[in-house]
Design an enzyme around this catalytic site. Sequence first.
Site, PDB file in Angstrom:
ATOM      1  N   CYS A 216      42.455  51.042  46.832  1.00 24.39           N
ATOM      2  CA  CYS A 216      42.281  50.428  45.524  1.00 24.39           C
ATOM      3  C   CYS A 216      42.534  48.931  45.671  1.00 24.39           C
ATOM      4  O   CYS A 216      43.454  48.524  46.390  1.00 24.39           O
ATOM      5  CB  CYS A 216      43.269  51.038  44.520  1.00 24.39           C
ATOM      6  SG  CYS A 216      43.228  50.227  42.915  1.00 24.39           S
TER       7      CYS A 216
ATOM      8  N   CYS B  87      35.254  46.958  44.595  1.00 25.45           N
ATOM      9  CA  CYS B  87      35.957  47.998  43.833  1.00 25.45           C
ATOM     10  C   CYS B  87      35.777  49.353  44.527  1.00 25.45           C
ATOM     11  O   CYS B  87      34.643  49.795  44.748  1.00 25.45           O
ATOM     12  CB  CYS B  87      35.374  48.028  42.428  1.00 25.45           C
ATOM     13  SG  CYS B  87      36.065  49.277  41.370  1.00 25.45           S
TER      14      CYS B  87
ATOM     15  N   HIS C 106      43.887  46.728  43.928  1.00 27.27           N
ATOM     16  CA  HIS C 106      45.163  46.136  43.500  1.00 27.27           C
ATOM     17  C   HIS C 106      46.319  46.389  44.465  1.00 27.27           C
ATOM     18  O   HIS C 106      47.322  45.687  44.431  1.00 27.27           O
ATOM     19  CB  HIS C 106      45.576  46.696  42.136  1.00 27.27           C
ATOM     20  CG  HIS C 106      44.702  46.250  41.009  1.00 27.27           C
ATOM     21  ND1 HIS C 106      43.352  46.463  40.985  1.00 27.27           N
ATOM     22  CD2 HIS C 106      45.000  45.595  39.863  1.00 27.27           C
ATOM     23  CE1 HIS C 106      42.853  45.964  39.866  1.00 27.27           C
ATOM     24  NE2 HIS C 106      43.837  45.434  39.163  1.00 27.27           N
TER      25      HIS C 106
ATOM     26  N   GLU D 248      48.612  44.509  37.244  1.00 27.66           N
ATOM     27  CA  GLU D 248      47.989  43.649  36.222  1.00 27.66           C
ATOM     28  C   GLU D 248      49.036  43.002  35.316  1.00 27.66           C
ATOM     29  O   GLU D 248      48.797  41.946  34.752  1.00 27.66           O
ATOM     30  CB  GLU D 248      46.986  44.451  35.391  1.00 27.66           C
ATOM     31  CG  GLU D 248      45.880  44.993  36.269  1.00 27.66           C
ATOM     32  CD  GLU D 248      44.498  44.666  35.789  1.00 27.66           C
ATOM     33  OE1 GLU D 248      44.293  44.672  34.580  1.00 27.66           O
ATOM     34  OE2 GLU D 248      43.627  44.415  36.652  1.00 27.66           O
TER      35      GLU D 248
ATOM     36  N   ASP E 159      33.663  43.402  41.149  1.00 28.08           N
ATOM     37  CA  ASP E 159      34.801  44.309  40.962  1.00 28.08           C
ATOM     38  C   ASP E 159      34.955  44.607  39.481  1.00 28.08           C
ATOM     39  O   ASP E 159      34.436  43.877  38.635  1.00 28.08           O
ATOM     40  CB  ASP E 159      36.099  43.674  41.501  1.00 28.08           C
ATOM     41  CG  ASP E 159      37.293  44.600  41.326  1.00 28.08           C
ATOM     42  OD1 ASP E 159      37.194  45.769  41.745  1.00 28.08           O
ATOM     43  OD2 ASP E 159      38.310  44.191  40.739  1.00 28.08           O
ATOM     44  N   SER E 160      35.701  45.656  39.197  1.00 22.96           N
ATOM     45  CA  SER E 160      35.944  46.021  37.802  1.00 22.96           C
ATOM     46  C   SER E 160      36.823  44.988  37.094  1.00 22.96           C
ATOM     47  O   SER E 160      36.930  45.006  35.878  1.00 22.96           O
ATOM     48  CB  SER E 160      36.617  47.388  37.744  1.00 22.96           C
ATOM     49  OG  SER E 160      37.815  47.353  38.493  1.00 22.96           O
TER      50      SER E 160
HETATM   51  N1  DGL Z   1      38.994  48.047  41.225  1.00 21.24           N
HETATM   52  C1  DGL Z   1      39.469  49.401  41.078  1.00 21.24           C
HETATM   53  C2  DGL Z   1      39.451  50.100  42.434  1.00 21.24           C
HETATM   54  O1  DGL Z   1      39.519  49.482  43.485  1.00 21.24           O
HETATM   55  C3  DGL Z   1      40.857  49.460  40.472  1.00 21.24           C
HETATM   56  C4  DGL Z   1      40.910  49.076  39.001  1.00 21.24           C
HETATM   57  C5  DGL Z   1      40.077  49.978  38.114  1.00 21.24           C
HETATM   58  O2  DGL Z   1      40.430  51.153  37.882  1.00 21.24           O
HETATM   59  O3  DGL Z   1      39.044  49.495  37.649  1.00 21.24           O
HETATM   60  O4  DGL Z   1      39.362  51.292  42.487  1.00 21.24           O
END
Ligand code: DGL
Length: 270
Positions: free
Chosen positions: A184, A73, A186, A152, A10-11
């Site tokens: 997403c 992600c 989050h 976050e 994930d990012s």
């Molecule tokens: N992990 C990203 C997503 O699910 C969200 C956070 C980001 O923008 O990196 O799209």
Amino acid sequence: MSSNPIGIIDSGVGGLTVVKEMMRQLPHESIIYLGDTARCPYGPRSSEEIRKFTWEMTRFLEQYQIKMLIIACNTATAVALDEIRQSLPIPVLGVIHPGARAAIKVSKTNRIGVIGTQMTINSKAYEFALKKIRRRVTVHGLACPKLVPLVESGEWTGKLAEKVVAESIEPLKGTNIDTLILGCTHYPLLQPVIESYFEGKIKIISSGEETAREASVILDHTSMLNGSTDGPHHAFFTTGSKTMFKNIAQQWLELEEIHVETANLTSLTT
Ligand code: DGL
């Protein structure tokens, strides 16, 4: 091979919502998680950059003999899932198709909303996935760039969360959607706030939860479920601050102690 770990990328920390579901649904599986926290968020980046970073994370986890890769992600899934899936000899799952399939299953009116990052919404990846299953579905995509920073900063409940959620998803009021995909990583943390905004009148789909379900089906069908009595052994890597990652991970996963290591991705090429 069946006792090898499942890789999840994930990012940043967001993909831990997918890890939590994986641990709940597949408690015997070992997980190696890599969060690119140093370069998060991916949402506002160019697709070329996201593609490069996603490949770097993939190459990093390949060193650990993973038996399956989950791109947790949504943004990275939208940009890089197809090419990574074609190149790797193991099953590669993204979060978009499982979420789309679940939404189609529960929607009665075929009017579905999707919220996600700018890149996920601009890519129309959910719209394509939904329309591939049911052509006559109406999709309302909405980018909610304020929600990732909100989560976050630890503010996923309370008055501020209610205010930012209300402002962000207000454009979906009046669209008559009966189902909303949280596109997403989050957003599942904000699910109670989102649900109460819609007064419990629409169905909410968490892509992470559906992805864990799909991973479980694939591992079962390919006889790859971990049959070993030793384990599970989890490992967590971050490209950013270990302390920050550890604090969030322990809180989100409700685990007392996890071990976090630093990952250096820049030496890896595509
Ligand atoms: N992990 C990203 C997503 O699910 C969200 C956070 C980001 O923008 O990196 O799209």
